[in-house]
Design a protein around this motif. Structure first.
Motif, PDB file in Angstrom:
ATOM      1  N   SER A  10       0.892  -1.105   0.046  1.00  0.00           N
ATOM      2  CA  SER A  10      -0.089   0.080   0.119  1.00  0.00           C
ATOM      3  C   SER A  10       1.157   1.411   0.107  1.00  0.00           C
ATOM      4  CB  SER A  10      -1.143  -0.099   1.042  1.00  0.00           C
ATOM      5  OG  SER A  10      -1.701  -1.146   1.251  1.00  0.00           O
ATOM      6  N   PHE A  11       0.354   2.220  -0.745  1.00  0.00           N
ATOM      7  CA  PHE A  11       0.901   3.723  -0.521  1.00  0.00           C
ATOM      8  C   PHE A  11      -0.054   4.373   0.427  1.00  0.00           C
ATOM      9  CE2 PHE A  11       2.849   2.111  -4.282  1.00  0.00           C
ATOM     10  CZ  PHE A  11       4.042   2.241  -3.942  1.00  0.00           C
ATOM     11  N   GLY A  12       0.133   4.688   1.564  1.00  0.00           N
ATOM     12  CA  GLY A  12      -1.036   5.460   2.454  1.00  0.00           C
ATOM     13  C   GLY A  12      -2.106   4.490   2.461  1.00  0.00           C
ATOM     14  N   HIS A  15      -4.419   0.779  -1.607  1.00  0.00           N
ATOM     15  CA  HIS A  15      -3.819  -0.609  -1.474  1.00  0.00           C
ATOM     16  C   HIS A  15      -3.738  -1.041  -2.942  1.00  0.00           C
ATOM     17  CE1 HIS A  15      -4.867  -4.900   0.299  1.00  0.00           C
ATOM     18  NE2 HIS A  15      -3.449  -4.757  -0.157  1.00  0.00           N
ATOM     19  N   ILE A  16      -2.311  -1.153  -3.154  1.00  0.00           N
ATOM     20  CA  ILE A  16      -1.907  -1.358  -4.849  1.00  0.00           C
ATOM     21  C   ILE A  16      -1.760  -2.940  -5.199  1.00  0.00           C
ATOM     22  CG2 ILE A  16      -0.181  -0.836  -6.484  1.00  0.00           C
ATOM     23  CD1 ILE A  16      -1.984   1.523  -5.304  1.00  0.00           C
ATOM     24  N   LEU A  17      -0.739  -3.698  -4.372  1.00  0.00           N
ATOM     25  CA  LEU A  17      -0.713  -5.037  -4.371  1.00  0.00           C
ATOM     26  C   LEU A  17      -1.707  -5.743  -3.253  1.00  0.00           C
ATOM     27  CD1 LEU A  17       3.121  -5.327  -5.200  1.00  0.00           C
ATOM     28  CD2 LEU A  17       1.205  -5.078  -6.796  1.00  0.00           C
ATOM     29  N   GLY A  34      -0.804  -5.909 -18.167  1.00  0.00           N
ATOM     30  CA  GLY A  34      -1.835  -5.672 -17.435  1.00  0.00           C
ATOM     31  C   GLY A  34      -2.074  -4.130 -17.613  1.00  0.00           C
ATOM     32  N   PRO A  35      -3.335  -3.482 -17.429  1.00  0.00           N
ATOM     33  CA  PRO A  35      -3.714  -2.408 -17.675  1.00  0.00           C
ATOM     34  C   PRO A  35      -2.816  -1.330 -16.695  1.00  0.00           C
ATOM     35  CG  PRO A  35      -5.678  -3.281 -16.734  1.00  0.00           C
ATOM     36  CD  PRO A  35      -4.434  -4.309 -16.922  1.00  0.00           C
ATOM     37  N   SER A  36      -2.494  -0.279 -17.357  1.00  0.00           N
ATOM     38  CA  SER A  36      -1.922   0.862 -16.554  1.00  0.00           C
ATOM     39  C   SER A  36      -2.612   1.214 -15.252  1.00  0.00           C
ATOM     40  CB  SER A  36      -1.871   2.142 -17.349  1.00  0.00           C
ATOM     41  OG  SER A  36      -1.337   3.346 -16.698  1.00  0.00           O
ATOM     42  N   GLY A  37      -1.717   1.101 -14.121  1.00  0.00           N
ATOM     43  CA  GLY A  37      -2.126   1.185 -12.642  1.00  0.00           C
ATOM     44  C   GLY A  37      -2.499   0.188 -11.973  1.00  0.00           C
ATOM     45  N   SER A  38      -2.135  -1.256 -12.704  1.00  0.00           N
ATOM     46  CA  SER A  38      -2.590  -2.396 -11.927  1.00  0.00           C
ATOM     47  C   SER A  38      -1.524  -2.760 -10.979  1.00  0.00           C
ATOM     48  CB  SER A  38      -2.580  -3.797 -13.138  1.00  0.00           C
ATOM     49  OG  SER A  38      -1.550  -3.644 -14.158  1.00  0.00           O
ATOM     50  N   GLY A  39      -0.382  -2.184 -10.920  1.00  0.00           N
ATOM     51  CA  GLY A  39       0.624  -2.310  -9.934  1.00  0.00           C
ATOM     52  C   GLY A  39       1.861  -3.111 -10.435  1.00  0.00           C
ATOM     53  N   LYS A  40       2.131  -3.141 -11.813  1.00  0.00           N
ATOM     54  CA  LYS A  40       3.164  -3.946 -12.461  1.00  0.00           C
ATOM     55  C   LYS A  40       4.589  -3.503 -11.894  1.00  0.00           C
ATOM     56  CE  LYS A  40       1.838  -3.118 -16.740  1.00  0.00           C
ATOM     57  NZ  LYS A  40       0.552  -2.277 -16.233  1.00  0.00           N
ATOM     58  N   SER A  41       4.704  -2.108 -12.083  1.00  0.00           N
ATOM     59  CA  SER A  41       6.055  -1.533 -11.677  1.00  0.00           C
ATOM     60  C   SER A  41       6.093  -1.659 -10.262  1.00  0.00           C
ATOM     61  CB  SER A  41       6.209  -0.085 -12.186  1.00  0.00           C
ATOM     62  OG  SER A  41       5.727   0.014 -13.548  1.00  0.00           O
ATOM     63  N   THR A  42       5.050  -1.576  -9.587  1.00  0.00           N
ATOM     64  CA  THR A  42       5.165  -1.449  -7.998  1.00  0.00           C
ATOM     65  C   THR A  42       5.802  -2.944  -7.669  1.00  0.00           C
ATOM     66  OG1 THR A  42       3.622   0.166  -7.850  1.00  0.00           O
ATOM     67  CG2 THR A  42       3.967  -1.152  -5.841  1.00  0.00           C
ATOM     68  N   PHE A  43       5.361  -3.982  -8.288  1.00  0.00           N
ATOM     69  CA  PHE A  43       5.472  -5.387  -8.007  1.00  0.00           C
ATOM     70  C   PHE A  43       7.386  -5.527  -8.496  1.00  0.00           C
ATOM     71  CE2 PHE A  43       6.033  -9.894  -9.106  1.00  0.00           C
ATOM     72  CZ  PHE A  43       6.162 -10.178  -7.726  1.00  0.00           C
ATOM     73  N   LEU A  50      13.301  -1.415  -4.030  1.00  0.00           N
ATOM     74  CA  LEU A  50      12.932   0.065  -4.294  1.00  0.00           C
ATOM     75  C   LEU A  50      11.702   0.286  -3.234  1.00  0.00           C
ATOM     76  CD1 LEU A  50      13.716   0.471  -7.771  1.00  0.00           C
ATOM     77  CD2 LEU A  50      15.091   1.464  -6.063  1.00  0.00           C
ATOM     78  N   GLU A  51      10.878  -0.944  -3.069  1.00  0.00           N
ATOM     79  CA  GLU A  51       9.513  -0.612  -2.224  1.00  0.00           C
ATOM     80  C   GLU A  51       9.776  -1.656  -1.231  1.00  0.00           C
ATOM     81  OE1 GLU A  51       7.735   2.065  -2.569  1.00  0.00           O
ATOM     82  OE2 GLU A  51       8.161   2.742  -4.457  1.00  0.00           O
ATOM     83  N   LYS A  52       9.039  -1.497   0.140  1.00  0.00           N
ATOM     84  CA  LYS A  52       9.111  -2.531   0.915  1.00  0.00           C
ATOM     85  C   LYS A  52       7.699  -3.052   0.994  1.00  0.00           C
ATOM     86  CE  LYS A  52      12.236  -1.797   4.580  1.00  0.00           C
ATOM     87  NZ  LYS A  52      12.884  -0.887   5.526  1.00  0.00           N
TER      88      LYS A  52
END
Ligand code: ADP
Ligand code: MG
Length: 250
Positions: A10-12, A15-17, A34-43, A50-52
């Motif tokens: 989550s970012f604040g 809830h992303i993944l 997957g569509p833009s904003g689905s969380g691919k880059s975050t994963f 780069l993210e926890k």
């Protein structure tokens, strides 16, 4: 090589993944669509420290990302340990992110010299071989501004390979390129795949996924909707969301 079990991020309040489960075997070419904003880059960013992640288990080559396990207890990695783990993972972004004040060969030499303490001579020799491998032997002395987008991206791939990673992450590596430059970058990636590199590739290039991918995951809104062999998922999608997405991109 990569294992995700119930990974949440989550970012604040966002809830992303939302519980990602997947496994990437050594030498596998694993495509993520997957569509833009689905969380691919975050994963991908979670895999690369780069993210926890907020919950779940995420491991690379048997080691939990961000933690060290000792006598059954988890200890958060120190910055130095994170840096050491990150050395094993190469990442290529949509934007090429080369150092603008360095030539192609200097861009590739930089990390081995700075991070591994390699000699300039050895780093140059390796960088020269890598430039040759990505078809840019004649561009060693060019600055990024003197290279096309596709050439810059191939230098970026060579730069990641210079650290001899055991895993390569590609985040839409061809999305920012003019169409006529996409093929050369995909060819370099195909060559890398044929060489046995483990790769996770976020892409909209369904031809690449079908031809080179060993498995494919369709992600939407932070969950894995559907996964399987690229031929099956692309040719015979089972879920409505997958069908709808593919009808827009194919
Ligand atoms: P994709 O790569 O599939 O297009 P992303 O992983 O980039 O999706 O983004 C998923 C969602 O997470 C988006 O809604 C994005 O705005 C949000 N997001 C990504 N990074 C951050 C961040 N650092 N802070 C807040 N929100 C973020
Ligand atoms: Mg993205």
């Amino acid at each position: 090589m990569v294992k995700a079990e119930g990974v949440h991020k989550s970012f604040g309040a966002a809830h992303i993944l939302k519980g990602i489960d997947l496994e990437v075997a050594p030498r596998e070419v694993f495509c993520l669509i997957g569509p833009s904003g689905s969380g691919k880059s975050t994963f991908l960013r979670c895999i690369n420290h780069l993210e926890k992640v907020n919950a779940g288990r995420l491991s690379v080559d048997g080691e939990l990302v961000g933690y060290r396990e000792h006598n059954g207890k988890l200890y958060e990695l120190r910055d130095k340990e994170v840096a050491a783990r990150r050395r094993d993972i190469g990442m290529v972004f949509q934007r090429f992110n080369l150092f603008p004040h360095m030539t192609a060969v200097e861009n590739i030499m930089e990390a081995p010299i700075q991070v591994k303490g390699e000699s300039k001579g050895a780093a140059r020799e390796r960088a020269t071989k890598l430039l040759d491998r990505v078809g840019l032997a004649d561009k060693a002395g060019n600055y990024p501004s003197q290279l096309s987008g596709g050439q810059q991206q191939r230098v970026a791939i060579a730069r990641a390979l210079a650290m001899e990673p055991k895993l390569m992450l590609f985040d839409e590596p061809t999305s920012a390129l003019d169409p006529e430059l996409v093929g050369d970058v995909l060819d370099v990636m195909k060559d890398l795949a044929a060489d046995g590199m483990t790769m996770i590739v976020v892409t909209h290039e369904m031809g690449f996924a079908r031809e080179v991918g060993d498995s494919l995951v369709f992600m939407d809104d932070g969950v894995v909707v559907e996964s399987g062999h690229p031929r099956d998922v692309l040719g015979n999608p089972q879920h409505e969301r997958t069908k709808s997405f593919l009808s827009k991109v194919l």
